[in-house]
Motif scaffolding. Structure first.
Motif, PDB file in Angstrom:
ATOM      1  N   THR A  50       0.833  -1.206   0.000  1.00 44.84           N
ATOM      2  CA  THR A  50       0.000   0.000   0.000  1.00 44.84           C
ATOM      3  C   THR A  50       0.867   1.257   0.000  1.00 44.84           C
ATOM      4  O   THR A  50       2.080   1.194   0.206  1.00 44.84           O
ATOM      5  CB  THR A  50      -0.909   0.042   1.243  1.00 44.84           C
ATOM      6  N   ASN A  51       0.209   2.390  -0.209  1.00 46.81           N
ATOM      7  CA  ASN A  51       0.881   3.695  -0.115  1.00 46.81           C
ATOM      8  C   ASN A  51       0.563   4.397   1.207  1.00 46.81           C
ATOM      9  O   ASN A  51       0.742   5.617   1.326  1.00 46.81           O
ATOM     10  CB  ASN A  51       0.464   4.591  -1.286  1.00 46.81           C
ATOM     11  N   LEU A  52       0.107   3.639   2.198  1.00 49.22           N
ATOM     12  CA  LEU A  52      -0.173   4.216   3.509  1.00 49.22           C
ATOM     13  C   LEU A  52       1.122   4.667   4.167  1.00 49.22           C
ATOM     14  O   LEU A  52       2.192   4.115   3.921  1.00 49.22           O
ATOM     15  CB  LEU A  52      -0.872   3.193   4.403  1.00 49.22           C
ATOM     16  N   TRP A  56      -0.899   9.405   6.670  1.00 47.81           N
ATOM     17  CA  TRP A  56      -2.163   8.870   6.139  1.00 47.81           C
ATOM     18  C   TRP A  56      -2.283   7.385   6.496  1.00 47.81           C
ATOM     19  O   TRP A  56      -2.092   6.517   5.656  1.00 47.81           O
ATOM     20  CB  TRP A  56      -2.217   9.057   4.622  1.00 47.81           C
ATOM     21  N   GLY A  59      -6.509   4.650   4.478  1.00 46.28           N
ATOM     22  CA  GLY A  59      -6.541   4.848   3.040  1.00 46.28           C
ATOM     23  C   GLY A  59      -7.800   4.301   2.404  1.00 46.28           C
ATOM     24  O   GLY A  59      -8.896   4.359   2.983  1.00 46.28           O
ATOM     25  N   ASP A 116      -6.718  -4.355   6.358  1.00 47.13           N
ATOM     26  CA  ASP A 116      -6.097  -3.132   6.855  1.00 47.13           C
ATOM     27  C   ASP A 116      -5.459  -3.303   8.228  1.00 47.13           C
ATOM     28  O   ASP A 116      -4.831  -2.380   8.736  1.00 47.13           O
ATOM     29  CB  ASP A 116      -7.141  -2.004   6.922  1.00 47.13           C
ATOM     30  N   PHE A 335     -10.710  11.924   3.200  1.00 53.52           N
ATOM     31  CA  PHE A 335      -9.577  12.461   2.452  1.00 53.52           C
ATOM     32  C   PHE A 335      -9.625  13.982   2.289  1.00 53.52           C
ATOM     33  O   PHE A 335      -8.746  14.684   2.797  1.00 53.52           O
ATOM     34  CB  PHE A 335      -9.490  11.787   1.077  1.00 53.52           C
ATOM     35  N   TYR A 346      -1.211  11.147  -0.389  1.00 59.02           N
ATOM     36  CA  TYR A 346      -1.610   9.743  -0.438  1.00 59.02           C
ATOM     37  C   TYR A 346      -2.474   9.498  -1.664  1.00 59.02           C
ATOM     38  O   TYR A 346      -3.400  10.259  -1.942  1.00 59.02           O
ATOM     39  CB  TYR A 346      -2.388   9.332   0.820  1.00 59.02           C
ATOM     40  N   PRO A 348      -4.000   5.707  -3.500  1.00 59.02           N
ATOM     41  CA  PRO A 348      -3.942   4.242  -3.372  1.00 59.02           C
ATOM     42  C   PRO A 348      -3.010   3.602  -4.397  1.00 59.02           C
ATOM     43  O   PRO A 348      -2.949   4.009  -5.557  1.00 59.02           O
ATOM     44  CB  PRO A 348      -5.399   3.808  -3.612  1.00 59.02           C
ATOM     45  N   GLU A 352      -3.838  -1.786  -3.772  1.00 60.90           N
ATOM     46  CA  GLU A 352      -5.014  -1.361  -3.004  1.00 60.90           C
ATOM     47  C   GLU A 352      -6.249  -1.347  -3.884  1.00 60.90           C
ATOM     48  O   GLU A 352      -7.325  -1.817  -3.487  1.00 60.90           O
ATOM     49  CB  GLU A 352      -4.771   0.025  -2.397  1.00 60.90           C
TER      50      GLU A 352
END
Length: 387
Positions: A50-52, A56, A59, A116, A335, A346, A348, A352
């Motif tokens: 993920t890009n968490l 952030w 997500g 998550d 968001f 952030y 996704p 994701e």
């Protein structure tokens, strides 16, 4: 043991159907890709999939799969209130399909929430470690209990075809299950909004409100008829099944009343806090808020009480706008409304997106399988139809 063996033999002997179409083949491919990505995420952790990040931590899976998914799956409890509490029997035609959509929605929410969890193998800890002062603890328990209740309610439909000797048991249990199936959603739908009450200094004032829990609850109720309009339109094409316009129009107008109340509460709150001017500030937040309210609430209210609700095209338009408006609202809360306070960036990752799309695909495939094999899309007066 012999009874269980007999049940398994009955299930194995039943002639199950699943018509393979081009659309379903595509859904199977998307579901397979999603499963692969889920396994990769579980094996390698959130960081690589993920890009968490620390700014952030919530997500796509929380914002869409959980917060939005729970609301979109709210058609079950709303229909139960209308049909079984208010005794509007003309809506029995959609009770079972609404229940099935809700059940699958909650199962997908649970799957998204599981994805998550950082250390997913500790998912069981809230069952034994009682953090009773946490709103998330209450949400976890209510969602878990409500999903269990819906599975038990679905047993009444399943035992019409297999395990018929258990049918009377499930039928007798339905009144109690329906009461529980109405109580639990009202608790966690509002609690998901209440999570943001403590973020008064982070969430943009157009979305923060001391009434945000009530607004989440109200929106989860009026989005139910909208989802039913969308679901019945898709089922009509896939299974040659159409719900009478009068039934859908009645649901839409019930939703319209709650949307008017929602609008009234929303603008009363904005005026009371002196932030109405932020709507016209011309910034991203103001523009997104206007789009959410106009497209997702105001235009659908007009459709609900105009001649457009007498046509299938108008009803489908209502369903798409309201469902899209609710998604817009939850995305704005998670968001748009938090971006200025959290900073950073952030978006996704591909994985994701693949997981979320895969979960939706799995839900669609399971819906198709169940609709083909059980009495879901029927107009008869099924007393067992439930939340």
């Amino acid at each position: 043991m012999s009874a269980d063996k007999g049940l398994f033999q009955e299930i194995a002997a039943y002639k199950w159907k699943f018509t393979m179409t081009t659309a379903r083949k595509i859904l199977i491919l998307l579901a397979g890709l999603g499963v692969v990505c889920m396994l990769y995420r579980l094996a390698t952790g959130l960081g690589s999939a993920t890009n968490l990040n620390d700014q952030w931590p919530w997500g796509l899976w929380i914002g869409f799969d959980v917060l939005t998914g729970v609301a979109l799956a709210g058609g079950g409890y709303g229909t139960a209130i209308i049909v079984h509490v208010l005794h509007r029997n003309k809506y029995l035609a959609i009770a079972r399909s609404a229940m099935l959509t809700s059940l699958l929605g909650y199962l997908l929410v649970m799957a998204g929430l599981f994805m998550d969890i950082g250390q997913w193998f500790n998912f069981w800890r809230p069952f034994v470690s009682w953090g009773h002062t946490s709103v998330l603890f209450e949400v976890f328990w209510c969602v878990s209990c409500y999903t269990t209740v819906q599975v038990l309610e679905f047993g009444e439909i399943v035992t019409e075809k297999v395990g018929t000797k258990y049918h009377n048991f499930f039928k007798k249990a339905l009144p109690v299950l329906m009461v529980l199936g109405i109580i639990f959603p009202t608790l966690h739908q509002s609690s998901l909004g209440a999570l943001y009450v403590i973020m008064v200094d982070k969430l943009y004032p157009l979305w923060w409100s001391p009434y945000i829990g009530l607004m989440f609850l109200m929106s989860s109720f009026f989005v139910g008829p909208a989802m039913i309009c969308v679901e019945t339109a898709l089922a009509g094409k896939a299974f040659k099944h159409e719900v009478p316009i009068s039934v859908l129009r009645g649901l839409v107008r019930i939703a319209g009343v709650f949307m008017i109340l929602y609008l009234g509460l929303k603008f009363y709150d904005l005026a009371a806090r002196g932030v109405v001017n932020l709507i016209f500030a011309g910034n991203l937040e103001g523009n997104m808020f206007m789009a959410e309210i106009i497209l997702g609430v105001m235009i659908p209210v007009y459709i609900a009480f105009s001649s457009m609700s007498n046509t299938r095209k108008g009803l489908i338009t209502f369903g798409i706008l309201v469902s899209g408006g609710l998604i817009f609202n939850r995305m704005n809360v998670v968001f748009t409304g938090m971006s200025a306070a959290l900073g950073g960036w952030y978006f996704p990752s591909i994985m994701e997106w693949a997981v979320s799309i895969g979960l939706i695909s799995i839900g669609c495939l399971v819906y198709c399988f169940i609709a083909e094999n059980f009495n879901i899309l029927v107009h008869e007066d099924h007393q067992g139809a439930s939340t």
